[in-house]
Design an enzyme around this catalytic site. Structure first.
Site, PDB file in Angstrom:
ATOM      1  N   HIS A  71       0.836  -1.401   0.058  1.00  0.00           N
ATOM      2  CA  HIS A  71       0.091   0.065  -0.047  1.00  0.00           C
ATOM      3  C   HIS A  71       0.838   1.130   0.066  1.00  0.00           C
ATOM      4  O   HIS A  71       0.290   2.371   0.022  1.00  0.00           O
ATOM      5  CB  HIS A  71      -1.078  -0.021   1.264  1.00  0.00           C
ATOM      6  CG  HIS A  71      -0.123   0.200   2.504  1.00  0.00           C
ATOM      7  ND1 HIS A  71       0.647  -0.737   3.183  1.00  0.00           N
ATOM      8  CD2 HIS A  71       0.019   1.257   3.265  1.00  0.00           C
ATOM      9  CE1 HIS A  71       1.015  -0.403   4.352  1.00  0.00           C
ATOM     10  NE2 HIS A  71       0.988   1.025   4.309  1.00  0.00           N
TER      11      HIS A  71
HETATM   12  C1  UD1 Z   1      -1.177   5.249   6.577  1.00  0.00           C
HETATM   13  C2  UD1 Z   1       0.180   5.462   7.211  1.00  0.00           C
HETATM   14  C3  UD1 Z   1       1.105   4.349   6.704  1.00  0.00           C
HETATM   15  C4  UD1 Z   1       0.644   3.084   7.321  1.00  0.00           C
HETATM   16  C5  UD1 Z   1      -0.722   2.757   6.445  1.00  0.00           C
HETATM   17  C6  UD1 Z   1      -1.367   1.730   6.933  1.00  0.00           C
HETATM   18  C7  UD1 Z   1       0.651   8.006   7.285  1.00  0.00           C
HETATM   19  C8  UD1 Z   1       1.538   8.853   6.774  1.00  0.00           C
HETATM   20  N1  UD1 Z   1       0.698   6.616   6.597  1.00  0.00           N
HETATM   21  O1  UD1 Z   1      -1.201   5.181   5.250  1.00  0.00           O
HETATM   22  O2  UD1 Z   1       2.316   4.676   7.584  1.00  0.00           O
HETATM   23  O3  UD1 Z   1       1.604   2.149   6.845  1.00  0.00           O
HETATM   24  O4  UD1 Z   1      -1.640   3.881   7.265  1.00  0.00           O
HETATM   25  O5  UD1 Z   1      -2.771   1.530   6.427  1.00  0.00           O
HETATM   26  O6  UD1 Z   1       0.040   8.148   8.400  1.00  0.00           O
HETATM   27  N2  UD1 Z   1      -8.737   5.035   3.192  1.00  0.00           N
HETATM   28  C9  UD1 Z   1      -9.890   4.542   3.425  1.00  0.00           C
HETATM   29  N3  UD1 Z   1     -10.476   4.034   4.392  1.00  0.00           N
HETATM   30  C10 UD1 Z   1      -9.647   4.153   5.506  1.00  0.00           C
HETATM   31  C11 UD1 Z   1      -8.566   4.858   5.514  1.00  0.00           C
HETATM   32  C12 UD1 Z   1      -7.904   5.136   4.277  1.00  0.00           C
HETATM   33  O7  UD1 Z   1     -10.678   4.478   2.096  1.00  0.00           O
HETATM   34  O8  UD1 Z   1     -10.222   3.820   6.425  1.00  0.00           O
HETATM   35  C13 UD1 Z   1      -8.116   5.344   2.047  1.00  0.00           C
HETATM   36  C14 UD1 Z   1      -8.423   7.039   1.469  1.00  0.00           C
HETATM   37  O9  UD1 Z   1      -8.804   7.069   0.212  1.00  0.00           O
HETATM   38  C15 UD1 Z   1      -7.278   7.896   1.661  1.00  0.00           C
HETATM   39  C16 UD1 Z   1      -6.130   6.500   1.511  1.00  0.00           C
HETATM   40  O10 UD1 Z   1      -6.725   5.210   1.817  1.00  0.00           O
HETATM   41  O11 UD1 Z   1      -7.058   8.849   1.142  1.00  0.00           O
HETATM   42  C17 UD1 Z   1      -4.882   6.589   2.262  1.00  0.00           C
HETATM   43  O12 UD1 Z   1      -5.336   6.859   3.632  1.00  0.00           O
HETATM   44  P1  UD1 Z   1      -3.889   7.457   4.670  1.00  0.00           P
HETATM   45  O13 UD1 Z   1      -4.683   7.267   6.191  1.00  0.00           O
HETATM   46  O14 UD1 Z   1      -4.001   9.038   4.188  1.00  0.00           O
HETATM   47  O15 UD1 Z   1      -2.806   6.845   4.428  1.00  0.00           O
HETATM   48  P2  UD1 Z   1      -2.418   5.271   4.183  1.00  0.00           P
HETATM   49  O16 UD1 Z   1      -2.062   5.040   2.953  1.00  0.00           O
HETATM   50  O17 UD1 Z   1      -3.516   4.347   4.980  1.00  0.00           O
END
Ligand code: UD1
Length: 362
Positions: free
Chosen positions: A209
């Site tokens: 991811h």
């Molecule tokens: C975050 C952490 C990363 C960790 C990962 C585990 C940071 C900078 N990154 O990255 O270190 O390895 O979590 O999962 O904090 N989304 C959903 N549902 C959710 C959460 C996210 O659909 O419940 C989607 C959204 O489109 C969002 C994208 O995933 O924009 C990314 O989510 P985000 O929390 O920004 O970063 P992660 O890639 O999950």
């Protein structure tokens, strides 16, 4: 002592679970859980609270997704208000996600002490948002709880006081051992992947991811090509993160039918699959450590790791994100099977116990 324990994103939940459980053994400590809401989908959040036997968070900040600045700012604003109302003596942050950074800055500016669990890890790659989160959090924390020797060295080099750095072991491994024990009483037939596990002999378990792997089309395509070649030899089970799903659709990435795409899985269901995998392929930090603890071969789809002990003592092999380097790592890792492993020092399931022993003597 009034402590707030912070969790926001999926990899935080398995770290706070053993810390919280251990806090309950200390009468002098009142430990409350703050969920920032960085992750919010049922499978990315509530499912983990249930699975890891965590109670409902005491406080939910509802930050949600957004750009880094938006997400961090939303968490900071909500957490500042909470701290002003709750007046904790200590804020405990874990890992390296945006919630870790946001809450440590807020606490420190309100003159509340900050303890960072999993301090000192460095990938030396500032293109990773997590590296920035680690450096900033460690630059202002008061207590540093470290998982491996490299963390101690990094913190000393960066000028952190030696007497505040505590090499306590790894809370992820506390949680892993706890959950393994639970799983030992269960054949797993309650899991939706129970049948799949039986059908897919010698499978590879994959998670991916990171923005560096899935947000750039060329990188995602290179990785997908390598995975499709590996899948000709061994089936791949792939629970996909929401970010990965979104980018797959955007870039029209096609996976072979030997790659089973699954929804995000709970901690225990994921463990049920990867503990018996022939190989784990991942870009997660936690899985590099957990596979090391159980001796499961692991290929990391990154150029670097902030967890060098997993390469020195564990099964981890760095593969980068180019087709040829991934295939080379795959062959190297398969050939290494049966390598003599020793567990990293203090990865014995007692890290949380050591943390609270130190904190409660302050
Ligand atoms: C975050 C952490 C990363 C960790 C990962 C585990 C940071 C900078 N990154 O990255 O270190 O390895 O979590 O999962 O904090 N989304 C959903 N549902 C959710 C959460 C996210 O659909 O419940 C989607 C959204 O489109 C969002 C994208 O995933 O924009 C990314 O989510 P985000 O929390 O920004 O970063 P992660 O890639 O999950």
């Amino acid at each position: 002592m009034k402590a707030l324990l912070i969790a926001g994103a999926r990899p935080n939940f398995m770290k706070i679970a053993p810390i919280y459980r251990e806090a309950l053994k200390h009468d002098e400590v009142e430990c409350r859980i703050v969920h920032t809401g960085q992750h919010y989908d049922y499978e990315m959040s509530q499912a983990f609270f249930k699975d890891l036997e965590l109670p409902k968070p005491d406080f939910f900040l509802g930050a949600g997704s957004g750009s880094h600045a938006t997400q961090t700012a939303k968490i900071m604003m909500a957490f500042e208000e909470l701290c002003q109302n709750q007046k904790p003596d200590l804020v405990i942050v874990v890992g390296d996600v945006n919630s870790t950074l946001a809450c440590s800055i807020v606490a420190k500016k309100l003159l509340i002490e900050v303890a960072h669990v999993e301090a000192g890890l460095r990938s030396f790659d500032c293109t990773m948002p997590e590296e920035i989160n680690r450096i900033v959090t460690d630059s202002i924390s008061d207590y540093f709880f470290v998982t491996e020797e490299s963390g101690v060295k990094n913190l000393i080099r960066e000028g952190r006081p030696r007497d505040k750095i505590h090499f306590v072991g790894n809370v992820m491994i506390d949680n892993l051992f706890y959950q393994l024990k639970n799983l030992a009483h269960d054949n797993g037939d309650c899991f939706s992947t129970f049948k799949l596990k039986q059908e897919k002999n010698g499978y590879v378990f994959l998670t991916m991811h990171r923005p560096s792997n899935v947000d750039k089309k060329e990188n995602f395509e290179e990785i997908a090509t390598a995975l499709n070649i590996i899948a000709d030899e061994r089936p791949i089970l792939f629970p996909a993160h929401p970010r990965t799903r979104k980018m797959m659709e955007q870039f029209n990435i096609k996976f072979s039918s030997d790659i089973s795409l699954l929804p995000p899985l709970s901690f225990t269901e994921s463990l049920f699959l990867w503990k018996d995998a022939t190989l784990v392929m991942t870009d997660s930090g936690g899985l590099q450590e957990e596979t090391t603890a159980l001796g499961v071969p692991c290929i990391t789809l990154r150029e670097n790791t902030e967890r060098p002990i997993t390469i020195e003592l564990g099964t981890n092999v760095l593969a980068g994100n180019k087709k040829e380097s991934i295939l080379n790592a795959y062959r190297e890792s398969m050939a290494k099977k049966g390598k003599n492993l020793s567990a990293p020092p203090k990865w014995d399931g007692k890290a949380s116990e050591r943390i609270w022993k130190i904190l409660s003597s302050l």
